[in-house]
Scaffold this motif. Structure first.
Motif, PDB file in Angstrom:
ATOM      1  N   TYR A  83       0.865  -1.186   0.000  1.00 50.69           N
ATOM      2  CA  TYR A  83       0.000   0.000   0.000  1.00 50.69           C
ATOM      3  C   TYR A  83       0.898   1.231   0.000  1.00 50.69           C
ATOM      4  CZ  TYR A  83      -3.600   3.377   1.221  1.00 50.69           C
ATOM      5  OH  TYR A  83      -4.461   4.438   1.199  1.00 50.69           O
ATOM      6  N   SER A  84       0.543   2.229  -0.796  1.00 52.03           N
ATOM      7  CA  SER A  84       1.268   3.498  -0.814  1.00 52.03           C
ATOM      8  C   SER A  84       0.329   4.628  -0.428  1.00 52.03           C
ATOM      9  CB  SER A  84       1.846   3.776  -2.202  1.00 52.03           C
ATOM     10  OG  SER A  84       2.316   5.114  -2.295  1.00 52.03           O
ATOM     11  N   THR A  85       0.856   5.582   0.301  1.00 53.85           N
ATOM     12  CA  THR A  85       0.018   6.712   0.724  1.00 53.85           C
ATOM     13  C   THR A  85      -0.029   7.833  -0.308  1.00 53.85           C
ATOM     14  OG1 THR A  85       1.861   7.846   1.852  1.00 53.85           O
ATOM     15  CG2 THR A  85       0.579   6.260   3.144  1.00 53.85           C
ATOM     16  N   TRP A  86       0.742   7.733  -1.405  1.00 57.98           N
ATOM     17  CA  TRP A  86       0.902   8.927  -2.241  1.00 57.98           C
ATOM     18  C   TRP A  86      -0.397   9.394  -2.886  1.00 57.98           C
ATOM     19  CZ3 TRP A  86       2.867  13.226  -2.455  1.00 57.98           C
ATOM     20  CH2 TRP A  86       2.878  14.009  -3.612  1.00 57.98           C
ATOM     21  N   TYR A  87      -1.002   8.573  -3.750  1.00 54.03           N
ATOM     22  CA  TYR A  87      -2.204   9.043  -4.438  1.00 54.03           C
ATOM     23  C   TYR A  87      -3.393   9.154  -3.488  1.00 54.03           C
ATOM     24  CZ  TYR A  87       0.212   8.138  -8.885  1.00 54.03           C
ATOM     25  OH  TYR A  87       1.095   8.140  -9.943  1.00 54.03           O
ATOM     26  N   SER A  88      -3.424   8.356  -2.453  1.00 57.63           N
ATOM     27  CA  SER A  88      -4.574   8.369  -1.551  1.00 57.63           C
ATOM     28  C   SER A  88      -4.519   9.514  -0.545  1.00 57.63           C
ATOM     29  CB  SER A  88      -4.679   7.043  -0.797  1.00 57.63           C
ATOM     30  OG  SER A  88      -3.499   6.784  -0.063  1.00 57.63           O
ATOM     31  N   MET A  89      -3.316   9.925  -0.149  1.00 56.79           N
ATOM     32  CA  MET A  89      -3.178  10.977   0.870  1.00 56.79           C
ATOM     33  C   MET A  89      -2.391  12.179   0.379  1.00 56.79           C
ATOM     34  SD  MET A  89      -2.282   8.758   4.298  1.00 56.79           S
ATOM     35  CE  MET A  89      -3.038   7.167   4.607  1.00 56.79           C
ATOM     36  N   VAL A  97      15.892  -8.361  -9.560  1.00 59.50           N
ATOM     37  CA  VAL A  97      15.264  -7.335  -8.721  1.00 59.50           C
ATOM     38  C   VAL A  97      13.761  -7.306  -8.972  1.00 59.50           C
ATOM     39  CG1 VAL A  97      15.223  -4.892  -8.118  1.00 59.50           C
ATOM     40  CG2 VAL A  97      17.387  -5.982  -8.784  1.00 59.50           C
ATOM     41  N   PRO A  98      12.920  -7.394  -7.919  1.00 57.09           N
ATOM     42  CA  PRO A  98      11.468  -7.303  -8.105  1.00 57.09           C
ATOM     43  C   PRO A  98      11.061  -5.970  -8.721  1.00 57.09           C
ATOM     44  CG  PRO A  98      12.001  -8.095  -5.898  1.00 57.09           C
ATOM     45  CD  PRO A  98      13.279  -7.632  -6.505  1.00 57.09           C
ATOM     46  N   VAL A  99      10.079  -6.028  -9.589  1.00 58.70           N
ATOM     47  CA  VAL A  99       9.532  -4.830 -10.225  1.00 58.70           C
ATOM     48  C   VAL A  99       8.162  -4.541  -9.619  1.00 58.70           C
ATOM     49  CG1 VAL A  99       8.596  -3.902 -12.372  1.00 58.70           C
ATOM     50  CG2 VAL A  99      10.812  -5.096 -12.377  1.00 58.70           C
ATOM     51  N   HIS A 100       7.962  -3.306  -9.176  1.00 58.24           N
ATOM     52  CA  HIS A 100       6.687  -2.875  -8.608  1.00 58.24           C
ATOM     53  C   HIS A 100       5.949  -1.995  -9.610  1.00 58.24           C
ATOM     54  CE1 HIS A 100       7.040  -3.707  -4.071  1.00 58.24           C
ATOM     55  NE2 HIS A 100       7.989  -4.394  -4.680  1.00 58.24           N
ATOM     56  N   SER A 101       4.635  -2.067  -9.565  1.00 56.24           N
ATOM     57  CA  SER A 101       3.824  -1.192 -10.407  1.00 56.24           C
ATOM     58  C   SER A 101       3.820   0.217  -9.849  1.00 56.24           C
ATOM     59  CB  SER A 101       2.385  -1.707 -10.450  1.00 56.24           C
ATOM     60  OG  SER A 101       1.720  -1.476  -9.208  1.00 56.24           O
ATOM     61  N   ASP A 102       3.497   1.175 -10.714  1.00 54.58           N
ATOM     62  CA  ASP A 102       3.109   2.468 -10.166  1.00 54.58           C
ATOM     63  C   ASP A 102       1.839   2.246  -9.349  1.00 54.58           C
ATOM     64  OD1 ASP A 102       3.170   5.254  -9.691  1.00 54.58           O
ATOM     65  OD2 ASP A 102       1.638   5.551 -11.223  1.00 54.58           O
ATOM     66  N   MET A 103       1.648   3.123  -8.375  1.00 50.58           N
ATOM     67  CA  MET A 103       0.533   2.934  -7.455  1.00 50.58           C
ATOM     68  C   MET A 103      -0.808   2.957  -8.198  1.00 50.58           C
ATOM     69  SD  MET A 103       3.253   4.715  -6.236  1.00 50.58           S
ATOM     70  CE  MET A 103       2.858   6.452  -6.197  1.00 50.58           C
ATOM     71  N   LEU A 104      -1.650   1.965  -7.893  1.00 52.16           N
ATOM     72  CA  LEU A 104      -2.956   1.890  -8.520  1.00 52.16           C
ATOM     73  C   LEU A 104      -3.933   2.798  -7.795  1.00 52.16           C
ATOM     74  CD1 LEU A 104      -3.253  -1.978  -9.013  1.00 52.16           C
ATOM     75  CD2 LEU A 104      -2.311  -0.277 -10.592  1.00 52.16           C
ATOM     76  N   SER A 149      -3.073   2.503  -3.987  1.00 50.94           N
ATOM     77  CA  SER A 149      -3.092   3.801  -3.312  1.00 50.94           C
ATOM     78  C   SER A 149      -4.453   4.461  -3.455  1.00 50.94           C
ATOM     79  CB  SER A 149      -1.997   4.720  -3.874  1.00 50.94           C
ATOM     80  OG  SER A 149      -1.876   5.892  -3.101  1.00 50.94           O
ATOM     81  N   VAL A 150      -5.444   3.884  -2.773  1.00 48.24           N
ATOM     82  CA  VAL A 150      -6.781   4.482  -2.667  1.00 48.24           C
ATOM     83  C   VAL A 150      -7.179   4.432  -1.195  1.00 48.24           C
ATOM     84  CG1 VAL A 150      -7.527   3.869  -5.007  1.00 48.24           C
ATOM     85  CG2 VAL A 150      -7.888   2.252  -3.120  1.00 48.24           C
ATOM     86  N   ASP A 151      -8.182   5.197  -0.847  1.00 42.55           N
ATOM     87  CA  ASP A 151      -8.707   5.137   0.515  1.00 42.55           C
ATOM     88  C   ASP A 151      -9.488   3.836   0.661  1.00 42.55           C
ATOM     89  OD1 ASP A 151      -9.881   5.405   2.976  1.00 42.55           O
ATOM     90  OD2 ASP A 151     -10.905   7.294   2.539  1.00 42.55           O
ATOM     91  N   LEU A 152      -8.906   2.883   1.339  1.00 44.60           N
ATOM     92  CA  LEU A 152      -9.540   1.568   1.450  1.00 44.60           C
ATOM     93  C   LEU A 152     -10.822   1.613   2.259  1.00 44.60           C
ATOM     94  CD1 LEU A 152      -6.306  -0.556   2.004  1.00 44.60           C
ATOM     95  CD2 LEU A 152      -7.631  -0.311  -0.110  1.00 44.60           C
TER      96      LEU A 152
END
Length: 584
Positions: free
Chosen positions: A192-198, A420-427, A453-456
């Protein structure tokens, strides 16, 4: 062949003049290899040797710049592939601007892809700092490659005619020879990322609430982004540099509460930026590579030990004192933007790349000394294999609410990321997004580690079901999806079909109304994720029977039964749904 017979408005002339070069030993393999053997040239003292069927390794040395150049017939070509954002899907002209790669920008690898997804020619350089050009020669219809560097340069050139992903995987494996890359298991777990959600509105309460909700859905890591180090909410980077937890008081206790949920915790740092409103600016502002005035900051110069020591102390503190499980290290590519000023007498290295390497090595050493499982996230476009010792995951660069972009960027990264694991940009998505489209967002990054990265708390029950179901697919089939052999199709069309093979499981993601190959006796489980509006999944090439289970975007079973693979009619799979075929 000379370096002056092609107009090069953006590139230096061929270093020292080029001389034809022949690869000693057996024939290079494919017909294209023979064509390459007749069109290979280099400057300086150069040698070429075959290392496999259709693969040749070329080394050139000189006191100054050296160049290696070659051409292949541009026949049945469909795309030119690079691991850079928007780097795939067209054929550049030979006079196009070359790519300059380095420790903090890009990776020295590329491929000319042809019909059937074969690599007409793929290559990689053995050092990160390379100037490389590629493109169609208008006068001859050939495709010309060249690479240039100072002193010594080695490139591997693959004209074996295999699937382009296989060629790129072998080139990445060559990079990995002799390297040790330690990847914690958590680096491959959904996050979980806080960027787009917060955005910057970060508080302990909000972070802890989302961590708890995310854990219940299958998100094992939380990445707290910008905003924790400032009370300002107007964006920009004027407050970077001091890295005090202004918005996360009692930080260690807060991190411990998140860890108590079973969630790993990473904290964001804009590593190069020293904000003009920070106390650090008065201390380090004089050691600047550039003035990023529009961001309210300067770019710190890592050639100075004082700068590296300060930044290392600031970042290591998160793991050493606050107990975080790692760092999100952002904007490393800013170290490589534009020409660097001359280093002053207090600098201990002349190269910015070397300063960056020393800085990242120091940070990695400090945090793993405190926690051997500490994680470090980097982000496209700084994807050089020279960074592998200092990173545990690489994220696709920003593409908010862009599923196709996320798919293409994660697949491109996978092809060159080696271990190296690849991560998506935040959904992220609009609150009214239907569960079917949420599932499609996740399917578009199926072969990477998803970040959400949404408000769950604001998600409906149906939306949460879709999130939980697909995160369960990621987790259950991690070995196949992330560690299996990746075979993406049609890079010229943005990968409308992607396949991964791992053990006795094959996973296929379908982004267009295309048939799915069910042939081969090696698979026992075949997964087909449908992200297209057309529900009719047509299987080709299969034989025998299998038990089919169809689930919708929320994981609910909508169809079950035995199918005859060779005779089966199209199997309806709802948009955002999953078809699972199992053979005894």
């Amino acid at each position: 062949m000379t370096g002056t017979d092609i107009w090069e408005p953006h590139a230096p002339a061929a270093a020292g003049g080029l001389r034809p070069l022949h690869a000693e030993g057996p024939d290079l393999g494919a017909d294209l290899g023979a064509d390459l053997g007749a069109s290979l040239a280099a400057s300086g003292a150069a040698t070429a040797r075959p290392v496999a069927d259709g693969v040749v390794e070329v080394t050139a040395r000189d006191a100054g710049p050296v160049r290696i150049e070659w051409r292949v017939p541009c026949v049945d070509a469909t795309a030119f592939w690079t691991p850079e954002p928007r780097g795939t899907g067209w054929l550049p002209a030979a006079w196009s601007a070359p790519r300059r790669t380095g420790l903090a920008a890009g990776a020295p690898i590329a491929a000319l892809v042809g019909t059937g997804d074969v690599a007409l020619c793929a290559f990689a350089a053995g050092r990160p700092d390379v100037l490389a050009g590629a493109g169609v020669v208008e006068e001859t219809g050939e495709f010309r490659f060249w690479a240039q560097a100072d002193g010594e340069l080695t490139v591997r050139i693959d004209t074996s005619g295999r699937h382009f992903a296989r060629c790129l995987a072998d080139l990445a494996a060559w990079w990995g020879e002799g390297r040790t890359v330690d990847i914690p298991d958590a680096a491959r777990r959904p996050a979980y990322s806080t960027w787009y959600s917060m955005h910057q509105d970060v508080t302990p309460e909000r972070v802890e609430a989302q961590a708890a909700l995310g854990k219940a859905l299958g998100l094992d890591v939380i990445i707290v982004d910008d905003g924790w180090m400032t009370a300002d909410r107007t964006r920009g980077y004027a407050h970077c540099g001091d890295w005090e937890p202004v918005s996360l008081p009692d930080t260690a206790a807060h991190v411990a509460r998140v860890n108590g949920l079973g969630v790993r915790y990473l904290l964001w740092y804009a590593l190069p930026f020293i904000g003009k409103d920070s106390a650090a600016f008065g201390k380090l502002g004089r050691h600047a590579l550039a003035d990023a005035a529009h961001l309210g900051a300067v770019v710190a110069d890592p050639r100075y030990p004082e700068v590296r020591d300060f930044l290392t102390d600031r970042l290591a503190r998160a793991v050493e004192e606050w107990g975080t499980d790692g760092l999100k290290v952002d904007f490393v590519d800013w170290f490589s933007r534009g020409p660097a000023p001359a280093a002053g007498p207090e600098a201990d290295c002349a190269s910015v790349d070397e300063g960056v390497r020393r800085l990242l090595a120091a940070i990695r050493h400090r945090i793993t000394a405190a926690d051997p499982q500490a994680m470090v996230e980097y982000r496209q476009p700084y994807v050089s294999p020279a960074l592998w010792p200092y990173v545990t995951m690489i994220r696709a660069t920003d593409c908010p609410l862009g599923p196709q972009e996320n798919r293409q960027r994660t697949i491109d990264l996978r092809l060159a990321a080696g271990p190296v694991p690849v991560h998506s940009d935040m959904l992220m998505w609009h609150p009214a997004e239907p569960p079917e489209q949420i599932a499609c967002h996740l399917i578009n990054v199926l072969f990477s580690v998803p970040q959400v990265s949404v408000d769950l708390a604001a998600q409906s029950p149906a939306q949460r079901e879709a999130i939980a179901f697909w995160l369960g697919v990621f987790r259950t089939h991690l070995d196949t999806l992330q560690l299996g052999e990746l075979r993406p199709s049609r890079p010229d069309l943005g990968y409308p079909l992607v396949t991964a093979l791992g053990g006795d499981t094959v996973a296929v993601a379908r982004y267009a109304a295309l048939p799915v190959d069910a042939s081969g006796d090696g698979w026992r489980t075949l997964l087909v994720a449908n992200a297209d509006a057309d529900p009719d999944v047509r299987l080709t090439g299969g034989s025998g029977t299998a038990v089919a289970t169809v689930r919708d975007a929320r994981g609910r079973i909508v169809r079950e039964g035995e199918v005859e693979l060779g005779l089966a009619a199209p199997i309806p799979v709802p948009r955002g749904g999953l078809l699972t075929l199992r053979r005894a």
